[in-house]
Design a protein around this motif. Structure first.
Motif: not given
Length: 440
Positions: A288-291, A309-317, A333-344
């Protein structure tokens, strides 16, 4: 590095640094060879987005005895992540908003049911095979997805439980061993809420780098950065460790602290056992990814969760000022380009379309050739089929790392446990050096 060292430790993460400290404090000559230009392994603190951010492993807890003992040794403190005041969740293709109490009411029953038998199967969590392989062999063939299927939860609850376990395994839940989930549950006393607290509530003041620095200051081991090991040869006479530069280091014992999926990157002669080689080929379950996400404006703490199925499954402030910072996780990690601001931003907008993403920060551990995975989590069959073999030394070579731990495998605590175990074994093989008399 021309003389023969008592021990060469390959890798400067928490397992390697712990082993090096213990062995050097027992009077042995130790050299740590770290391929990166830094220490810490799969923990990484960097100044990004105007803050010092943890891009890898982060959270600790007093229920984790190894890391908590280290914190007490060095006088380190913790700070709590902010408690969420609201929640957003996605299920059945729809976005829902509500209170934390409503959110937890949907999530908690299914999560508790997934680990309800944890302490029955693992009454001594630090001895996961204490009752023998046969006792848990059938259970170990199953995935956490198999267990959730059996629960027949209502649609929304099912989606959230699957999403949360995708976060815990940081990969597809079909690839995550049910026994791994139960081991965590047993270590948390069979209590899902305690497990949630362990996984993501308390952070080290000064970050994980503070503990790395404290251990380094407490060892006399020689530490060499930028030293990539490509081959380890060992026989009755000793061990020869060959670097990519062609330089050689000779030692009496070698501790390899490579992640499971990277074991094959070092040529070991004689070859590692078939079980270790198979484990290296399989790797573990995390992919996976952490961003970190910086958004415009100051916002109140909230949490979001979706199905796997969500590109980001969990998050918190985590931080809020003139801009706010969220930490988020996705199972692929293949489902989301964490270097691309608009994709995130697009992934975040599935929960909070009102937030404007300004910048992102991440480290791709899956693409990192020295990691190839995030935190280590076992696949079905690996507990009973591989763990004992991975823990068994071969000649002068010993493995250490969070993925090879008995207790909190997948955490910093597991890395420290494994490093201590390797150091104790190696110290016993080397024998204590003679004490130098103190002149009067």
């Amino acid at each position: 590095m021309d003389d023969v060292r008592d021990v060469v430790v390959v890798g400067g993460g928490f397992a390697g640094l712990t082993a090096a400290r213990e062995l050097s404090q027992r009077g042995h000559g130790v050299t740590v060879l770290e391929a990166r230009d830094r220490l810490g392994g799969r923990t990484l603190v960097e100044p990004r987005l105007g803050r010092c951010l943890e891009l890898g492993g982060t959270w600790v807890h007093w229920a984790q005895p190894m890391v908590w003992a280290e914190m007490q040794r060095y006088g380190l403190e913790v700070v709590a992540s902010p408690a969420p005041e609201s929640a957003v969740w996605r299920a059945g293709g729809e976005r829902h908003h509500g209170s934390v109490e409503e959110f937890r009411g949907l999530l908690d029953p299914g999560m508790q049911r997934t680990i309800a038998d944890a302490t029955a199967h693992f009454p001594l969590p630090w001895r996961p095979l204490g009752s023998g392989v046969d006792a848990v062999a059938e259970l170990d063939r199953r995935s956490i997805a198999d267990r959730i299927d059996e629960l027949t939860l209502p649609e929304v609850e099912d989606a959230l439980v699957r999403g949360m376990w995708a976060v815990n395994f940081h990969g597809p839940i079909e690839h995550g061993a049910l026994t791994q989930a139960l081991r965590w549950g047993a270590a948390a006393g069979g209590d899902w809420n305690r497990l949630l607290e362990v996984c993501g509530t308390y952070k080290l003041v000064g970050g994980t780098a503070a503990l790395v620095d404290a251990i380094v200051a407490d060892t006399t081991a020689e530490i060499v950065l930028g030293a990539t090991v490509v081959r380890v040869e060992h026989d009755d006479d000793g061990a020869r460790v060959v670097l990519a530069s062609g330089e050689e280091v000779h030692a009496r014992q070698v501790v390899l602290t490579l992640p499971q999926g990277v074991l094959g990157s070092v040529d070991v002669a004689p070859p590692l056992s078939p079980a270790k080689q198979q484990a290296a080929r399989e790797g573990q379950a995390t992919a996976g990814v952490k961003v970190w996400i910086e958004v415009r404006g100051e916002h109140r703490p909230f949490v979001f969760l979706g199905d796997p199925t969500e590109p980001l499954t969990f998050g918190s402030l985590e931080y809020a000022a003139k801009t706010s910072h969220l930490v988020a996780f996705g199972p692929s990690a293949a489902a989301l380009d964490v270097t691309d601001v608009r994709s995130v931003e697009a992934a975040l907008h599935r929960y909070r379309p009102d937030l404007e993403v300004l910048a992102v920060a991440a480290h791709d551990w899956v693409a990192d050739p020295l990691a190839r995975e995030t935190w280590p989590m076992q696949r079905p069959g690996q507990l009973t089929g591989q763990l004992a073999a991975l823990q068994e030394p071969e000649g002068r070579v010993h493995l250490a790392g969070s993925g090879y731990a008995n207790g909190w495998a997948g955490f910093i605590d597991g890395a420290i446990e494994s490093g201590l175990t390797a150091a104790r074994r190696v110290d016993g093989l080397l024998g204590r050096p003679p004490r130098v008399p103190v002149p009067h």
